[in-house]
Design a protein around this motif. Structure first.
Motif, mmCIF file in Angstrom:
data_model
loop_
_atom_site.group_PDB
_atom_site.id
_atom_site.type_symbol
_atom_site.label_atom_id
_atom_site.label_comp_id
_atom_site.label_asym_id
_atom_site.label_seq_id
_atom_site.Cartn_x
_atom_site.Cartn_y
_atom_site.Cartn_z
ATOM 1 N N ARG A 19 -6.163 16.973 -42.057
ATOM 2 C CA ARG A 19 -4.894 16.247 -41.974
ATOM 3 C C ARG A 19 -3.752 17.110 -42.500
ATOM 4 O O ARG A 19 -2.650 17.093 -41.981
ATOM 5 N N TYR B 81 2.144 10.430 -43.119
ATOM 6 C CA TYR B 81 0.888 9.672 -43.200
ATOM 7 C C TYR B 81 0.242 9.792 -44.580
ATOM 8 O O TYR B 81 -0.476 8.907 -45.004
ATOM 9 N N ASP C 18 1.254 6.826 -39.236
ATOM 10 C CA ASP C 18 0.702 7.879 -38.402
ATOM 11 C C ASP C 18 1.728 8.199 -37.309
ATOM 12 O O ASP C 18 2.266 7.287 -36.667
ATOM 13 N N TRP D 173 1.768 6.612 -33.850
ATOM 14 C CA TRP D 173 2.211 5.229 -33.692
ATOM 15 C C TRP D 173 3.700 5.123 -33.369
ATOM 16 O O TRP D 173 4.231 4.017 -33.286
ATOM 17 N N MET E 226 -5.946 18.220 -34.190
ATOM 18 C CA MET E 226 -5.960 16.858 -33.648
ATOM 19 C C MET E 226 -6.579 16.826 -32.258
ATOM 20 O O MET E 226 -6.571 17.821 -31.530
ATOM 21 N N LYS F 96 -4.480 12.327 -29.258
ATOM 22 C CA LYS F 96 -3.517 12.072 -30.330
ATOM 23 C C LYS F 96 -2.245 12.901 -30.118
ATOM 24 O O LYS F 96 -1.140 12.409 -30.327
#
Length: 191
Positions: free
Chosen positions: A19, A74, A95, A98, A122, A126
């Motif tokens: 991440r 995030y 995120d 979204w 990712m 995504k």
């Protein structure tokens, strides 16, 4: 890069290296590079994955007002830090995939999206969701600026083609840990 930024960033990377795509916050060379095409006239700017706010500071130095910044993060550990450092900015804990689900703006007023996200780590799905959401808010002529530590654009050609986008490398710097490149992603001109 502030030494006070290194420890929280490194802790976040240890907890979830996929991440948090780098072991340390970006340096001033890549920060200057990613914001070079942005000015106070750009209008609202969305920043994806601001982390400790290195690119945010560079945006402010380019004349972007805090109230014109929407910071989408995030990592919950970075939210209080961003709120303290940039009290005039809108800080959202969510995120980036979204973006299209939220009503961040009415219409498409955004002039630029600056992304510190690790797109290379990712899924392709995504990445598509992030780009669709970002370009939903970008006005015509607006651009998406993406940092990468890889040798090529972190968005596959097939995704760019499918979304009607084009990518141009606007620069590279070896004065960053790790060395980085910045890509400007924009809509393809109508033919």
């Amino acid at each position: 890069m502030s030494t006070t930024d290194i420890l929280p960033f490194f802790r976040a990377w240890i907890r979830n290296p996929l991440r948090v795509a780098a072991v340390a916050p970006s340096g001033s060379a890549v920060s200057s590079l990613i914001v070079q095409g942005i000015t106070s006239k750009t209008g609202p700017v969305i920043e994806l994955g601001p982390g400790t706010g290195v690119f945010t500071r560079a945006l402010l130095e380019r004349g972007v007002r805090q109230q014109d910044l929407t910071l989408v993060e995030y990592g919950s550990e970075f939210i209080p830090l961003l709120q303290r450092r940039f009290p005039g900015a809108r800080v959202l804990w969510m995120d980036a995939a979204w973006l299209h689900r939220e009503e961040l703006f009415e219409g498409a007023p955004v002039g630029a999206v600056v992304s510190g996200l690790g797109l290379l780590t990712m899924s392709q799905e995504k990445v598509v969701e992030i780009l669709r959401g970002a370009f939903f808010y970008l006005r015509p002529g607006g651009a998406f600026y993406q940092i990468t530590y890889g040798p090529h654009c972190p968005v596959a050609d097939a995704i760019l083609d499918n979304l009607g986008l084009q990518a141009t490398c606007i620069g590279k710097t070896f004065r960053n840990l790790p060395p980085a490149s910045v890509y400007r992603i924009s809509r393809c001109p109508l033919r």
